[in-house]
Design an enzyme around this catalytic site. Structure first.
Site, PDB file in Angstrom:
ATOM      1  N   LYS A   1      74.705 -17.692 -19.313  1.00  9.16           N
ATOM      2  CA  LYS A   1      74.337 -18.442 -18.061  1.00  9.16           C
ATOM      3  C   LYS A   1      74.562 -19.684 -18.028  1.00  9.16           C
ATOM      4  CE  LYS A   1      71.482 -14.405 -16.290  1.00  9.16           C
ATOM      5  NZ  LYS A   1      70.240 -13.806 -16.193  1.00  9.16           N
TER       6      LYS A   1
ATOM      7  N   GLN B   1      64.124 -15.315 -16.440  1.00 11.10           N
ATOM      8  CA  GLN B   1      64.620 -14.046 -16.977  1.00 11.10           C
ATOM      9  C   GLN B   1      63.834 -12.823 -17.189  1.00 11.10           C
ATOM     10  OE1 GLN B   1      68.048 -14.009 -18.009  1.00 11.10           O
ATOM     11  NE2 GLN B   1      67.442 -12.177 -18.468  1.00 11.10           N
TER      12      GLN B   1
ATOM     13  N   ASP C   1      68.004 -15.765  -7.705  1.00 17.70           N
ATOM     14  CA  ASP C   1      68.130 -14.510  -7.991  1.00 17.70           C
ATOM     15  C   ASP C   1      67.978 -13.594  -6.886  1.00 17.70           C
ATOM     16  OD1 ASP C   1      68.847 -13.824 -10.454  1.00 17.70           O
ATOM     17  OD2 ASP C   1      66.782 -14.120 -11.587  1.00 17.70           O
TER      18      ASP C   1
END
Length: 390
Positions: A125, A169, A217
């Site tokens: 990422k 994450q 997200d």
């Protein structure tokens, strides 16, 4: 007499529905054919594809269609090349933003622990951010960190005007504890040590702290709620489902009215992709570990999206000839001949799918690069929204 009147009403409703659908389909095709250089994705705003819920006759009989002959060889949907094209367009927009207003999008990542896969995902990422010209920062914490440390870091990112997207994450790590206890046998007192895992971090509490406007997200309850409701537009759609939809659209797959089966019901992939396909007017069924006869249900689907995380779960007998298969599963399996002693496989038995599906995504190189590309898109959209940049 009443029967004739009822039949006329049903016919009028069916004609009205047909006109709406045909009109929407023409408008949708026009939208896809008039993409501009500033437009990065093919998927339009969700509210623009909402249709009125007009039902036709409810007495339509089910007609069995004879099984089709197997497809000679499926089209491979190359997610890597599509993701590269999208990343290139994101980079062009970032460059234009920097030249116009002197600002660039910023992404902050919270990484807890040293899971090998999480480290790899975060590294990929950050690399993608660099390629697109997006500023990135990573806050790393050990497995044993206190929840308050993560919350403090998140609060700082929420308040930082140069950060437009925040990503935690997942999964968050569990701590391993050891418990010693004594057990008396016939002759001696024996000590036994057992280990158990404890989730010391409240994932829900941590994710809820992320600012709604920076939830790139797409996991915030409000974003998920708006995704599920007709007439509502979420600020962000979760990256992996959004990438799956983009793969379908760019591959020319017809979604409206098609039967879609989603295998897996996680909050990260299964649930949001089912909602997204439904918003695009597919008839969606979710198959999960408790579903009876999952093979029978799946083999009727025109579109199969699988995110079960079980290597080679989906065999050819699960697939309808000509189905489109999007494989989200990424599972490491031991392979002494591979560079690192393992290779990645998906939920779908790839070789079998190639002989029966019309299109299929490979693992790796299918959905994963699209997930990262969608993260870049969401971060760019957040910055554009904040600065009023178009």
């Amino acid at each position: 007499m009443y029967r004739k009147i009822l039949m006329r009403m049903r016919m009028r409703m069916m004609n009205a529905t047909r006109k709406v659908v045909v009109g929407w389909a023409k408008e949708y095709k026009r939208y896809l054919s008039t993409t501009t250089t500033n437009q990065i994705l093919l998927s339009p705003p969700l509210v623009s594809v909402d249709l009125p819920e007009i039902w036709g006759s409810t007495s339509t009989l089910y007609h069995h269609h004879p099984s089709q002959s197997p497809v000679s060889h499926a089209k491979i949907i190359n997610g890597k090349s599509i993701a590269e094209e999208i990343t290139s367009r994101v980079a062009s927009n970032v460059k234009r933003m920097k030249e116009s207003i002197g600002k660039v999008p910023g992404l902050a990542v919270i990484l807890v622990g040293q899971r090998r896969d999480s480290l790899t995902y975060v590294r990929n990422k950050i690399k993608a951010c660099e390629e697109a010209g997006i500023k990135s920062v990573v806050a790393e914490f050990p497995d044993s960190c206190a929840e308050e440390d993560i919350m403090t870091s998140l609060s700082k990112f929420n308040e930082d005007p140069s950060v437009h997207g925040i990503l935690v994450q997942l999964p968050l790590p569990e701590l391993e504890y050891y418990l010693e206890f004594y057990k008396r046998t016939l002759y001696v007192l024996q000590m036994t040590c057992k280990s158990f895992l404890v989730q010391h971090l409240d994932e829900e509490k941590i994710l809820n702290l992320v600012s709604l406007e920076k939830d790139v997200d797409g996991f915030h309850p409000i974003n998920m709620g708006n995704l599920s409701m007709r007439g509502r537009e979420p600020l962000f759609v979760p990256c992996t489902p959004k990438g799956c939809l983009e793969l379908l659209l760019r591959s020319g797959v017809e979604i409206v009215g098609k039967k879609a089966v989603v295998i897996g019901r996680s909050n990260i992939v299964g649930l949001p992709i089912a909602l997204l396909l439904q918003r695009h007017h597919a008839t969606v069924t979710i198959v999960h570990a408790c579903t009876k006869n999952p093979e029978r249900i799946t083999c009727e689907a025109d579109i199969v999206v699988t995110a079960a995380g079980v290597p080679s779960l989906i065999r050819s007998s699960w697939l309808k000839p000509g189905a489109v298969v999007i494989d989200v599963g990424t599972c490491p399996v031991e392979d002494p001949s591979a560079e690192y002693g393992y290779r990645l496989v998906g939920d779908v038995c790839y070789e079998e799918a190639l002989s029966i599906a019309s299109a299929v995504t490979p693992v790796p190189g299918g959905v994963e690069p699209m997930t990262i590309a969608m993260l870049l898109c969401n971060t760019l959209d957040s910055a554009k929204r904040l600065y009023g940049f178009t």
